[in-house]
Design an enzyme around this catalytic site. Structure first.
Site, PDB file in Angstrom:
ATOM      1  N   LYS A   1       0.836  -1.206   0.000  1.00  0.00           N
ATOM      2  CA  LYS A   1       0.000   0.000   0.000  1.00  0.00           C
ATOM      3  C   LYS A   1       0.864   1.246   0.000  1.00  0.00           C
ATOM      4  O   LYS A   1       1.936   1.264   0.615  1.00  0.00           O
ATOM      5  CB  LYS A   1      -0.904   0.019   1.239  1.00  0.00           C
ATOM      6  CG  LYS A   1      -1.960  -1.089   1.286  1.00  0.00           C
ATOM      7  CD  LYS A   1      -2.826  -0.954   2.521  1.00  0.00           C
ATOM      8  CE  LYS A   1      -3.949  -1.991   2.514  1.00  0.00           C
ATOM      9  NZ  LYS A   1      -4.810  -1.872   3.712  1.00  0.00           N
TER      10      LYS A   1
ATOM     11  N   GLU B   1       1.456  -5.254   4.286  1.00  0.00           N
ATOM     12  CA  GLU B   1       0.590  -5.903   5.280  1.00  0.00           C
ATOM     13  C   GLU B   1       0.232  -7.310   4.823  1.00  0.00           C
ATOM     14  O   GLU B   1       0.275  -7.613   3.630  1.00  0.00           O
ATOM     15  CB  GLU B   1      -0.740  -5.123   5.415  1.00  0.00           C
ATOM     16  CG  GLU B   1      -0.632  -3.804   6.116  1.00  0.00           C
ATOM     17  CD  GLU B   1      -1.975  -3.109   6.264  1.00  0.00           C
ATOM     18  OE1 GLU B   1      -2.923  -3.445   5.516  1.00  0.00           O
ATOM     19  OE2 GLU B   1      -2.072  -2.230   7.125  1.00  0.00           O
TER      20      GLU B   1
ATOM     21  N   LYS C   1     -19.149   2.839  -1.298  1.00  0.00           N
ATOM     22  CA  LYS C   1     -20.155   2.203  -0.447  1.00  0.00           C
ATOM     23  C   LYS C   1     -21.532   2.403  -1.043  1.00  0.00           C
ATOM     24  O   LYS C   1     -21.821   3.466  -1.612  1.00  0.00           O
ATOM     25  CB  LYS C   1     -20.095   2.805   0.964  1.00  0.00           C
ATOM     26  CG  LYS C   1     -18.779   2.515   1.662  1.00  0.00           C
ATOM     27  CD  LYS C   1     -18.611   3.333   2.923  1.00  0.00           C
ATOM     28  CE  LYS C   1     -17.212   3.117   3.492  1.00  0.00           C
ATOM     29  NZ  LYS C   1     -16.876   4.122   4.517  1.00  0.00           N
TER      30      LYS C   1
ATOM     31  N   ARG D   1     -12.931  13.014   9.011  1.00  0.00           N
ATOM     32  CA  ARG D   1     -14.040  13.873   8.572  1.00  0.00           C
ATOM     33  C   ARG D   1     -15.382  13.302   9.038  1.00  0.00           C
ATOM     34  O   ARG D   1     -15.457  12.168   9.508  1.00  0.00           O
ATOM     35  CB  ARG D   1     -14.060  13.901   7.045  1.00  0.00           C
ATOM     36  CG  ARG D   1     -14.267  12.503   6.485  1.00  0.00           C
ATOM     37  CD  ARG D   1     -14.500  12.445   4.990  1.00  0.00           C
ATOM     38  NE  ARG D   1     -14.919  11.117   4.588  1.00  0.00           N
ATOM     39  CZ  ARG D   1     -14.112  10.100   4.325  1.00  0.00           C
ATOM     40  NH1 ARG D   1     -12.802  10.270   4.422  1.00  0.00           N
ATOM     41  NH2 ARG D   1     -14.593   8.923   3.994  1.00  0.00           N
TER      42      ARG D   1
ATOM     43  N   ARG E   1     -27.562   4.502  -0.499  1.00  0.00           N
ATOM     44  CA  ARG E   1     -27.143   5.684  -1.269  1.00  0.00           C
ATOM     45  C   ARG E   1     -27.840   5.650  -2.616  1.00  0.00           C
ATOM     46  O   ARG E   1     -27.608   4.720  -3.409  1.00  0.00           O
ATOM     47  CB  ARG E   1     -25.626   5.683  -1.470  1.00  0.00           C
ATOM     48  CG  ARG E   1     -24.860   5.768  -0.176  1.00  0.00           C
ATOM     49  CD  ARG E   1     -23.384   6.013  -0.452  1.00  0.00           C
ATOM     50  NE  ARG E   1     -22.597   5.931   0.762  1.00  0.00           N
ATOM     51  CZ  ARG E   1     -21.325   6.314   0.847  1.00  0.00           C
ATOM     52  NH1 ARG E   1     -20.714   6.792  -0.228  1.00  0.00           N
ATOM     53  NH2 ARG E   1     -20.659   6.219   1.981  1.00  0.00           N
TER      54      ARG E   1
END
Ligand code: MV4
Length: 463
Positions: free
Chosen positions: A172, A214, A251, A305, A351
Site C-alpha cells: 500500500k 501488510e 459504499k 471527517r 445511497r
C-alpha cells in the site's frame, strides 16, 4: 477577569456564522445542524449550482467559481476569501473536497477561522497511512500484521519482511487510502515487480513513493467505529457500522450496528479507539476503519471527517453527530459520557445515485418526477426536488434513504417499503438495483464480506 488558558482557548473558538464549504445533501444536512444551534450559515456554490436550493436556505450565498470542482469547491483561496467577505467565523468542510486537507485546515486557522474538524496535525498524521498505523499500534489498537514503517529499498530485506508476514501480502502507498494505490502480492515471484509498479503509481498520484506492507486478508468485512472528542480530553465511541456493501470502493449500503458483532468482542476495540483519540489529542468526529475476519479486528485507516454514512449511527445512538461536531469545534465540553452511549435498534442507509444501472456511469439531467418515502423510522437526506438538474460535474449521490427499526429484519422490511415509495424519473438511478439487493437472502442473513456485492452483480448480469 481570569486569563486561564482554557478560557482564552474557548474565546478563540467562538463563532456565530459558519461557511459550509460543500454542496449537495451534506450542505443541507450541515445547515440544519447550524440553525438548530442558533448559528448563521454561509453557502458557497459553483456556477453549476447557482440555482441549487441549498443556496437559498442559507443566510447568504457566494458563488466562488466555475463548475469544475478544482476551480470552485477545491479552490482554497476563493473559499477563504468568501468566508472573510461573508463574516464567517468557522468553516465546515463536509466530506470529500477539502475535508481531509491538512494544508486547508491550517490555512483556515491562520486566517482566524475555526476549522470544524481535527487539527491540521491530526489530519496529516492520519493522511499518512504509516504514521496512522504507528499511532494506532502505540495506543493498543489492533492492526493488520506488518511493520509500521516504510518499506526499505534493499530487496533482501523486503523479501524477509514478506516471508515474516506470510503470503499473500498487500503493498500500500503511505499517501493512498480508500482503495487507491494498493496491490496484492500472491507469492514471492511477483513481489519486486508489484513494489516497483506501486511505487511509481504512488510517486505520480500522491507525490511520495513511500510504501508499506501488510498481510492480505482475503474475505474480511469492513467494520468502522465512530468517535467524537472534545478539546478537553474527553472522547467516546458511538458504536459501529458495517460498510462491506461496496462496489469499486464506493459504499452502496451501510448499517448500524454491524450484524452479529457481539458487544464483548467490539468493546475493547472501541475503548482502544478512544485511547488513540486521547493519545493524539484528537478533536471532533472521526472514524476508525477495520477489517474484520475470523472474529478479529484489524485497523486499516482513520477518516478525519464527517462521513456520508453518519446517519445510521445517529439513528441507533440518538446523538446528532453534526451538532456534536460543531459544538466540539466551539470548544464545548462533550456532554456525553461513555456510559450514556446506547445502541437502540438497527439502521440501514441506501445511497441513491444518479447513474446508469448497467454501466454505473453518472446520469446527468433533469429530475422530471420525484416521490420520497415518509413514515415512522424513515429519514431522507437529500438536496434534490422535482425539476432539479443533476450536474455531471460532481459525485452522483442524489439522496440517502435511512431507516430505523427495532431489529435488523424489521429495518430491512422498512427499507423495502422506503425503496418502494421512492420514485425518481428523468434520470437513471440505482434504485432498481437496491430493491433487488434488499430481496437477497445472504444479505438478509447478514455478515456478507467486502467482495459480496461485486460477486452478486456478476451473477446477476450472467442470469
Ligand atoms: C486491505 C484488504 C485486505 N487486506 N488490507 C481497500 C480500501 C482501503 N481502505 C483498504 N482496502 C483494503 N485493504 C489488507 N491488509 C482489502 C481491502 C479492500 C477493501 C476494504 C474495505 C472495503 C472494501 C474493499 C474492497 C477491496 C479491498
Amino acid at each position: 477577569m481570569p486569563e486561564t488558558s482554557e478560557l482564552s482557548a474557548a474565546a478563540g473558538h467562538r463563532f456565530d456564522t459558519v461557511l459550509i464549504a460543500n454542496r449537495g445533501e451534506i450542505a443541507v444536512r450541515i445547515q440544519r445542524a447550524c440553525r438548530e444551534l442558533g448559528l448563521k450559515t454561509v453557502a458557497i456554490c459553483s456556477e453549476a449550482d447557482r440555482e441549487a436550493p441549498y443556496g437559498s436556505t442559507a443566510d447568504s450565498l457566494l458563488c466562488i467559481g466555475p463548475s469544475s470542482a478544482a476551480k470552485s469547491y477545491l479552490n482554497q483561496d476563493a473559499i477563504l476569501l468568501a468566508a472573510s467577505l461573508a463574516g464567517a467565523g468557522a468553516i465546515h468542510p463536509g466530506y470529500g473536497f477539502l475535508s481531509e486537507n491538512a494544508a486547508f485546515a491550517s490555512a483556515a486557522e491562520k486566517a482566524g477561522l475555526v476549522f470544524i474538524g481535527p487539527t491540521a496535525s491530526s489530519i496529516a498524521i492520519m493522511g499518512d497511512k504509516i504514521s496512522a498505523k504507528r499511532a494506532m499500534m502505540a495506543a493498543g489498537v489492533p492492526c493488520v500484521p506488518g511493520p509500521d514503517t516504510a518499506l526499505p529499498d534493499d530487496p533482501a530485506t523486503i523479501e524477509r519482511i514478506a516471508l515474516e508476514i506470510g503470503y499473500p501480502v498487500i503493498i500500500k502507498a503511505a499517501g493512498g487510502g480508500g482503495g487507491r494505490g494498493m496491490r496484492v502480492v500472491p507469492k514471492a515471484d511477483v513481489l519486486h515487480e508489484a513494489i516497483a509498479l506501486t511505487r511509481e503509481e504512488a510517486r505520480k498520484a500522491f507525490g511520495s513513493p513511500s510504501l508499506y506492507m501488510e498481510k492480505f486478508l482475503e474475505h474480511p468485512r469492513h467494520i468502522e467505529i465512530q468517535v467524537i472528542c472534545d478539546d478537553h480530553g474527553n472522547a467516546v465511541w458511538l458504536g459501529h457500522r458495517d460498510c462491506s456493501m461496496q462496489r469499486r470502493h464506493q459504499k452502496v449500503v451501510e448499517e448500524a450496528p454491524a450484524a452479529g458483532i457481539v458487544p464483548d468482542i467490539i468493546q475493547p476495540v472501541g475503548m482502544a479507539c478512544v485511547q488513540a483519540c486521547l493519545q493524539i489529542g484528537y478533536r471532533g468526529v472521526g472514524t476508525f476503519e477495520f477489517l474484520y475476519e475470523d472474529g478479529a479486528f484489524y485497523f486499516i485507516e482513520m477518516n478525519t471527517r464527517l462521513q456520508v454514512e453518519h446517519p445510521v449511527t445517529e439513528m441507533t445512538s440518538g446523538v446528532d453527530i453534526v451538532q456534536a461536531q460543531i459544538r466540539a469545534a466551539q470548544g464545548h465540553v462533550l456532554d456525553l459520557a461513555q456510559g450514556d452511549v446506547t445502541c437502540d435498534g438497527h439502521s440501514f442507509e441506501c445511497r441513491i445515485n444518479a447513474e446508469d444501472p448497467e454501466t454505473f456511469l453518472p446520469s446527468a439531467g433533469v429530475v422530471t418526477h420525484l416521490a420520497l418515502p415518509t413514515g415512522r423510522g424513515i429519514r431522507v437526506d437529500t438536496h434534490i426536488h422535482a425539476g432539479y438538474k443533476v450536474s455531471p460535474y460532481y459525485d452522483s449521490l442524489i439522496a440517502k434513504l435511512i431507516v430505523h427499526a427495532p431489529t435488523r429484519a424489521e429495518a430491512m422490511a422498512r427499507m423495502r417499503e422506503a425503496l418502494a415509495g421512492t420514485e425518481v424519473e428523468g434520470i437513471s438511478t440505482n434504485i432498481p438495483f437496491l430493491r433487488a439487493l434488499f430481496e437477497d437472502g445472504a444479505f438478509a442473513q447478514g455478515e456478507t464480506d467486502i467482495h459480496y456485492l461485486e460477486q452478486w452483480l456478476k451473477l446477476r448480469r450472467a442470469a
